[in-house]
Design an enzyme around this catalytic site. Structure first.
Site, PDB file in Angstrom:
ATOM      1  NE  ARG A   1      15.443  -5.902   2.777  1.00  0.00           N
ATOM      2  CZ  ARG A   1      15.702  -4.928   1.917  1.00  0.00           C
ATOM      3  NH1 ARG A   1      14.978  -3.829   1.959  1.00  0.00           N
ATOM      4  NH2 ARG A   1      16.658  -5.038   1.013  1.00  0.00           N
TER       5      ARG A   1
ATOM      6  CG  ASP B   1      13.191   3.433   1.827  1.00  0.00           C
ATOM      7  OD1 ASP B   1      13.701   2.661   2.653  1.00  0.00           O
ATOM      8  OD2 ASP B   1      12.269   3.099   1.072  1.00  0.00           O
TER       9      ASP B   1
ATOM     10  CD  GLU C   1      -2.976  -0.678  -0.253  1.00  0.00           C
ATOM     11  OE1 GLU C   1      -3.281   0.498  -0.526  1.00  0.00           O
ATOM     12  OE2 GLU C   1      -3.303  -1.639  -0.967  1.00  0.00           O
ATOM     13  N   GLY C   2       2.081   1.174   0.494  1.00  0.00           N
ATOM     14  CA  GLY C   2       2.974   2.342   0.428  1.00  0.00           C
ATOM     15  C   GLY C   2       3.261   2.709  -1.021  1.00  0.00           C
ATOM     16  CG  HIS C   3       5.503   0.083  -3.525  1.00  0.00           C
ATOM     17  ND1 HIS C   3       5.602  -1.110  -2.836  1.00  0.00           N
ATOM     18  CD2 HIS C   3       6.777   0.542  -3.656  1.00  0.00           C
ATOM     19  CE1 HIS C   3       6.863  -1.360  -2.567  1.00  0.00           C
ATOM     20  NE2 HIS C   3       7.599  -0.378  -3.042  1.00  0.00           N
TER      21      HIS C   3
ATOM     22  CG  LEU D   1       2.419  -0.764   4.805  1.00  0.00           C
ATOM     23  CD1 LEU D   1       1.447  -0.705   3.632  1.00  0.00           C
ATOM     24  CD2 LEU D   1       2.110  -1.971   5.673  1.00  0.00           C
ATOM     25  CB  SER D   2       9.121  -2.746   4.741  1.00  0.00           C
ATOM     26  OG  SER D   2      10.249  -3.396   4.200  1.00  0.00           O
TER      27      SER D   2
ATOM     28  N   GLY E   1       9.007   7.371  -1.095  1.00  0.00           N
ATOM     29  CA  GLY E   1       8.369   7.299   0.226  1.00  0.00           C
ATOM     30  C   GLY E   1       9.317   7.787   1.321  1.00  0.00           C
TER      31      GLY E   1
HETATM   32  O1  PAF Z   1      13.209   2.244  -2.692  1.00  0.00           O
HETATM   33  C1  PAF Z   1      13.367   1.376  -3.578  1.00  0.00           C
HETATM   34  O2  PAF Z   1      12.497   0.520  -3.791  1.00  0.00           O
HETATM   35  C2  PAF Z   1      14.637   1.356  -4.390  1.00  0.00           C
HETATM   36  O3  PAF Z   1      15.724   1.742  -3.627  1.00  0.00           O
HETATM   37  C3  PAF Z   1      14.553   2.186  -5.684  1.00  0.00           C
HETATM   38  C4  PAF Z   1      14.350   3.651  -5.382  1.00  0.00           C
HETATM   39  C5  PAF Z   1      13.405   1.672  -6.546  1.00  0.00           C
HETATM   40  C6  PAF Z   1      15.842   2.043  -6.477  1.00  0.00           C
HETATM   41  O4  PAF Z   1      16.082   0.708  -6.828  1.00  0.00           O
END
Ligand code: PAF
Length: 286
Positions: free
Chosen positions: A186, A149, A34-36, A183-184, A146
């Site tokens: 991982r 990071d 959901e973050g994406h 959310l990640s 986001g």
């Molecule tokens: O945050 C990420 O998913 C990655 O570091 C990115 C920005 C897509 C670069 O590979």
């Protein structure tokens, strides 16, 4: 939505569109959550044409096990991208991005130093290089990242500024699950018990933010709230001129990062402590 696997094909489609449309790019490594989706929706709302990339960039992984176990599911990602209104999905192979003889790398200094830069040597070199390549391939007017990071955002902003890349970097707040965990991709590796332990991270950020607002040391407060989690770091860093409390910790074999800007509004802070406040999740802002 159309899927492109080569740089040439994507460029051919974007070239005639670009002069009369705003092109937005959401760079991702897939395993969308959901973050994406919040980034994709923001791009959809604000840009005429939305490009998303799915590329697990080997150049930013130091640990081969982390790269080989990184979750991948292109079919699911493509469905989510379609639902979020993406026009063009760019899914290059490693050879397409780094053909034989590839020899050019981008090393950002300043914001790439310290914290993740120390714990993941070479990571930001890989991120900066792939982002520069994606910006050159897609030539977006706007690119979406986001806040989770936060150091990466600072690195990408500096990259764009220093190389005059003419791309507007937009940053959206971290999306959290109802229990506060950021959310990640991982998170998929966490067992039930590990996930329970991981909740100490947002609790620690909340404790740090509360302490900071009361004029106390946010780092000491966050460390105390981490309990038995042994963090890689708990630090206050100046990311893109925003003082930010950042934490990285391993839970089992999964390494998680999270942060809160210390100038965060009350509304943002409430998202960190769902047990004490009404949970907010997903949506946009994230
Ligand atoms: O945050 C990420 O998913 C990655 O570091 C990115 C920005 C897509 C670069 O590979």
């Amino acid at each position: 939505m159309r899927t492109f696997r080569t740089i040439a094909e994507l460029r051919e489609v974007l070239a005639p569109i670009r002069p009369r449309s705003t092109v937005g790019l959401v760079p991702t490594m897939g395993a969308l959550h959901e973050g994406h989706v919040a980034l994709l929706r923001a791009a959809r709302r604000t840009c005429d044409v939305v490009v998303a990339s799915l590329f697990v960039n080997p150049a930013q992984f130091g640990d081969p096990a982390d790269l080989s176990t990184y979750p991948r599911d292109e079919t699911r990602d493509a469905r989510m991208a379609t639902d979020a209104g993406v026009d063009h999905l760019f899914v290059p192979t490693v050879d397409e991005m780094y053909p034989a003889g590839y020899a050019t790398w981008i090393e950002v200094e300043g914001p790439a130093r310290g914290l993740e830069g120390d714990f993941r040597p070479g990571h930001f070199r890989g991120v900066a290089t792939v982002c520069a390549k994606l910006f050159t391939i897609v030539r977006p007017h706007v690119a979406f990242f986001g806040q989770k990071d936060a150091q990466q955002v600072a690195v990408v902003k500096r990259l764009a500024r220093d190389l005059n890349l003419d791309v507007d970097i937009r940053v959206l707040p971290t999306v959290r699950d109802a229990d506060g965990l950021a959310l990640s991709s991982r998170n998929a590796h966490l067992s039930r018990e590990e996930r329970r332990r991981a909740l100490a991270i947002p609790r620690a950020l909340e404790a740090g933010l509360t302490a900071h607002r009361a004029g106390r040391d946010p780092i000491a407060a966050a460390r105390a709230a981490l309990g038995d989690l042994d963090p890689d770091y708990v630090a206050v860093a100046d990311f893109d001129s925003r003082p930010t409390l950042a934490i990285a910790a391993r839970i089992g074999s999964t390494r998680l990062i999270d942060n809160v800007p210390l100038d965060e509004t009350a509304t943002g802070a409430e998202r960190l402590a769902p047990a004490m406040n009404t949970p907010t999740m997903g949506g946009d802002p994230t």
